[in-house]
Motif scaffolding. Structure first.
Motif, PDB file in Angstrom:
ATOM      1  N   UNK A   1       0.650  -1.126  -0.046  1.00 28.10           N
ATOM      2  CA  UNK A   1      -0.043  -0.044  -0.145  1.00 28.10           C
ATOM      3  C   UNK A   1       0.734   1.224  -0.082  1.00 28.10           C
ATOM      4  N   UNK A   2       2.038   1.109   0.636  1.00 25.65           N
ATOM      5  CA  UNK A   2       2.732   2.486   0.501  1.00 25.65           C
ATOM      6  C   UNK A   2       3.492   2.811  -0.582  1.00 25.65           C
TER       7      UNK A   2
ATOM      8  N   UNK B   1       3.638   6.458  -4.928  1.00 27.59           N
ATOM      9  CA  UNK B   1       4.270   6.958  -6.175  1.00 27.59           C
ATOM     10  C   UNK B   1       3.438   6.971  -7.621  1.00 27.59           C
ATOM     11  N   UNK B   2       2.496   6.665  -7.651  1.00 25.61           N
ATOM     12  CA  UNK B   2       1.817   6.775  -8.880  1.00 25.61           C
ATOM     13  C   UNK B   2       1.348   8.352  -9.146  1.00 25.61           C
ATOM     14  N   UNK B   3       1.642   8.729 -10.380  1.00 26.79           N
ATOM     15  CA  UNK B   3       0.951  10.174 -10.770  1.00 26.79           C
ATOM     16  C   UNK B   3      -0.243   9.790 -11.783  1.00 26.79           C
TER      17      UNK B   3
ATOM     18  N   UNK C   1      -6.826  -2.783  -3.913  1.00 27.38           N
ATOM     19  CA  UNK C   1      -7.376  -2.876  -2.506  1.00 27.38           C
ATOM     20  C   UNK C   1      -7.910  -1.783  -1.728  1.00 27.38           C
ATOM     21  N   UNK C   2      -8.419  -1.768  -0.718  1.00 26.83           N
ATOM     22  CA  UNK C   2      -8.864  -0.420  -0.036  1.00 26.83           C
ATOM     23  C   UNK C   2      -7.682   0.338   0.518  1.00 26.83           C
TER      24      UNK C   2
ATOM     25  N   UNK D   1      -3.531   4.537  -0.037  1.00 27.27           N
ATOM     26  CA  UNK D   1      -2.298   5.182  -0.022  1.00 27.27           C
ATOM     27  C   UNK D   1      -1.977   6.065  -1.379  1.00 27.27           C
ATOM     28  N   UNK D   2      -2.778   6.301  -2.302  1.00 26.05           N
ATOM     29  CA  UNK D   2      -2.710   6.866  -3.374  1.00 26.05           C
ATOM     30  C   UNK D   2      -2.481   8.544  -3.140  1.00 26.05           C
ATOM     31  N   UNK D   3      -1.886   9.119  -3.891  1.00 27.33           N
ATOM     32  CA  UNK D   3      -1.735  10.440  -3.688  1.00 27.33           C
ATOM     33  C   UNK D   3      -3.259  11.293  -4.411  1.00 27.33           C
TER      34      UNK D   3
END
Length: 219
Positions: free
Chosen positions: A5-6, A10-12, A28-29, A34-36
């Motif tokens: 999840x961490x 990093x995804x843009x 998953x939830x 964890x997404x920005x």
């Protein structure tokens, strides 16, 4: 699904946009959480539609606010129902307007209550009609006041009956005038007495005919 999840932070948005919609089924939830928030702009309606409803529990208000309005068409009622009520505070009017009417059945009263009043301006009649009657208890007077009068045409009698009397203070004459006459049988005396005097100018003969005798005691 196997990513930590961490790592999702990093995804843009560009990277998210490049992903195949089928890949989203693996989210998953905790990964979604964890997404920005800035990455959420990359989601398309097809990608949203492919997500497992349980993953929607990870969405936070700032993430929802970051989504493009066109992506909202991908939400299903099951996905909406799985969202944390606090996430609904991120919804904006254009996003609400972009949701499919069938998705509205997923809203609960707690989710409705958490929405910013300004977001209510995006609701359309068919979307209002698609909401469950139990969800109507979440509307506040400020939220009702922000609704476009044309949206009121979607209200059904059981939905009107489900609204809290305090919410009726948000009605004005234009909103009352837009109500379907068949919806009036759901109006109770306490609700009617809570409407502003200025709203009464919106009532038409067919609407008055549709009201119960008990409701009239609220005048």
């Amino acid at each position: 699904a196997g990513m930590d999840a961490t790592a999702m932070a990093g995804f843009s948005s560009n990277q998210v946009a490049a992903m195949d919609p089928t890949a989203m089924a693996g989210l998953k939830a905790d990964q979604v959480a964890g997404m920005d928030a800035t990455a959420m702009a990359g989601f398309s309606s097809n990608q949203v539609a492919a997500m497992d409803p349980t993953a929607m529990a990870g969405l936070k208000a700032d993430q929802v606010a970051g989504m493009d309005a066109t992506a909202m068409a991908g939400f299903s009622s099951n996905q909406v129902a799985a969202m944390d009520p606090t996430a609904m505070a991120g919804l904006k009017a254009d996003q609400v307007a972009g949701m499919d009417a069938t998705a509205m059945a997923g809203f609960s009263s707690n989710q409705v209550a958490a929405m910013d009043p300004t977001a209510m301006a995006g609701l359309k009649a068919d979307q209002v009609a698609g909401m469950d009657a139990t969800a109507m208890a979440g509307f506040s007077s400020n939220q009702v006041a922000a609704l476009d009068p044309t949206a009121m045409a979607g209200l059904k009698s059981d939905q009107v009956a489900g609204m809290d009397a305090t919410a009726m203070a948000g009605f004005d004459a234009a909103k009352v005038s837009s109500l379907n006459s068949t919806a009036m049988s759901g109006l109770g005396a306490t609700q009617l007495s809570s409407m502003p005097t200025t709203a009464m100018a919106g009532f038409e003969a067919a609407q008055v005919t549709g009201m119960t005798a008990a409701a009239m005691t609220g005048l």
